[in-house]
Design an enzyme around this catalytic site. Sequence first.
Site, mmCIF file in Angstrom:
data_model
loop_
_atom_site.group_PDB
_atom_site.id
_atom_site.type_symbol
_atom_site.label_atom_id
_atom_site.label_comp_id
_atom_site.label_asym_id
_atom_site.label_seq_id
_atom_site.Cartn_x
_atom_site.Cartn_y
_atom_site.Cartn_z
ATOM 1 N N PHE A 11 0.827 -1.208 0.000
ATOM 2 C CA PHE A 11 0.000 0.000 0.000
ATOM 3 C C PHE A 11 0.872 1.272 0.000
ATOM 4 O O PHE A 11 0.812 2.081 -0.945
ATOM 5 C CB PHE A 11 -0.953 -0.078 1.206
ATOM 6 C CG PHE A 11 -1.359 1.228 1.784
ATOM 7 C CD1 PHE A 11 -2.007 2.183 0.999
ATOM 8 C CD2 PHE A 11 -1.090 1.526 3.118
ATOM 9 C CE1 PHE A 11 -2.377 3.407 1.537
ATOM 10 C CE2 PHE A 11 -1.467 2.734 3.660
ATOM 11 C CZ PHE A 11 -2.102 3.683 2.871
ATOM 12 N N ILE A 12 1.730 1.445 0.997
ATOM 13 C CA ILE A 12 2.545 2.676 1.041
ATOM 14 C C ILE A 12 3.580 2.649 -0.085
ATOM 15 O O ILE A 12 3.814 3.658 -0.759
ATOM 16 C CB ILE A 12 3.252 2.832 2.416
ATOM 17 C CG1 ILE A 12 2.212 2.845 3.538
ATOM 18 C CG2 ILE A 12 4.092 4.114 2.449
ATOM 19 C CD1 ILE A 12 2.802 2.865 4.947
ATOM 20 N N GLY A 36 1.700 -7.543 -0.472
ATOM 21 C CA GLY A 36 1.623 -6.590 -1.586
ATOM 22 C C GLY A 36 0.886 -7.244 -2.748
ATOM 23 O O GLY A 36 0.758 -8.466 -2.801
ATOM 24 N N LEU A 73 10.789 -0.891 2.683
ATOM 25 C CA LEU A 73 9.438 -0.935 3.259
ATOM 26 C C LEU A 73 8.957 -2.372 3.464
ATOM 27 O O LEU A 73 7.950 -2.593 4.144
ATOM 28 C CB LEU A 73 8.435 -0.210 2.346
ATOM 29 C CG LEU A 73 8.368 1.318 2.429
ATOM 30 C CD1 LEU A 73 9.623 1.975 1.874
ATOM 31 C CD2 LEU A 73 7.154 1.849 1.689
ATOM 32 N N TYR A 146 5.893 -8.175 16.671
ATOM 33 C CA TYR A 146 6.055 -7.178 15.602
ATOM 34 C C TYR A 146 6.856 -5.982 16.120
ATOM 35 O O TYR A 146 7.846 -5.560 15.510
ATOM 36 C CB TYR A 146 4.676 -6.756 15.088
ATOM 37 C CG TYR A 146 4.724 -5.665 14.056
ATOM 38 C CD1 TYR A 146 5.359 -5.880 12.833
ATOM 39 C CD2 TYR A 146 4.152 -4.415 14.283
ATOM 40 C CE1 TYR A 146 5.411 -4.871 11.873
ATOM 41 C CE2 TYR A 146 4.197 -3.414 13.339
ATOM 42 C CZ TYR A 146 4.828 -3.642 12.133
ATOM 43 O OH TYR A 146 4.882 -2.649 11.195
ATOM 44 N N LYS A 150 10.634 -4.905 14.851
ATOM 45 C CA LYS A 150 10.934 -3.607 14.267
ATOM 46 C C LYS A 150 11.916 -2.824 15.144
ATOM 47 O O LYS A 150 12.732 -2.055 14.653
ATOM 48 C CB LYS A 150 9.654 -2.798 14.037
ATOM 49 C CG LYS A 150 8.696 -3.416 13.030
ATOM 50 C CD LYS A 150 9.279 -3.556 11.636
ATOM 51 C CE LYS A 150 9.140 -2.313 10.815
ATOM 52 N NZ LYS A 150 9.542 -2.536 9.382
#
Length: 322
Positions: A11-12, A36, A73, A146, A150
Amino acid sequence: MRVLVTGGAGFIGSHLCEALLAAGHKVFVLDDLSTGRFENIEHLPDVTCIIDSTLSQDIVRDLVRDVDVVYHLAATVGVQLVVNHPIRTIVNNIQGTETVLQETCRYRRRLLITSTSEVYGKGAREVFHENDDRVIGATHLHRWCYAASKAIDEFLALAYWREKRHPVVIARLFNTVGPRQTGRYGMVIPTFARQALLNEPLTVYGDGKQSRCFAYVGDVVPALMTLMERTDIRGEAFNIGNNEPVTMEDLARRVIERSGSTSDIRYIPYDQAYGPGYEDMRHREPSLDKIREAIGYVPKTSLDEILDVVIADTRKRLQHDV
Ligand code: UDP
């Protein structure tokens, strides 16, 4: 410039590719199409797309060697996906980022890594500043894998800067939304928009009093590009988001109203939504002082404008499905 976007079919990522092409860059995408979708970039024929994973070190090395800068990303994201697939989350997010760091460092390519507001965890603060302490839940609660993965990415990136002077910058994204985002992996606004347009009940989890600030992807992408362009900014993390908090209950009402839906709201306990022992954050709002001072970032798009765009996009996609 020649630019690599890992996760460019997401999306981004797909919005970033559009903006990079418009700015005259040659764009390469590395995406394994796990979350994706090729449909996100098929309207961009000038993009060169390689369907593979950031875990494929040889592929990453070849691509990095041939470009000038890299936006990383690619990641396993979305609360629903994370709680269902914790191994995939941890391995993809940590190994994938390590590979991108190794190869961009080898060829000294400038790198931007997207991180997440999840790294702040469940700490109760009015706003989160970049250097605030993090409060993360216990390891048997998979949601936190998550945030932990990160955070390791961030530690690693900052270590590469400190030990090897690798020019890397970190963007911590807070609830980015806009057209093409899917609700399949848990994101709330596309989920509500779809439910409202189908006149189904909107599923508000918990008591609905938890709040978030939603940033429009069209505001976030130029900030990513400016951070990349500013070669004097290295070895630092920046919040990017919006400062307009809304509770999930209020969000549901606004989606119903703006879409002209006849839906009502259904409250669902967290256990039912995500399985036993789920922990949510009550409030999450970024401090935007640092990014404003660094690059003059000010979010422009209001929540109502965002909702109108997402509802219109969801309506179009539902019609397409029919
Ligand atoms: N949420 C909800 N209904 C849904 C999906 C999500 O009420 O159908 C809630 C979720 O529990 C959280 C908020 O909306 O409190 C934002 O969820 P999202 O997954 O979009 O992002 P998060 O901030 O949790 O990463």
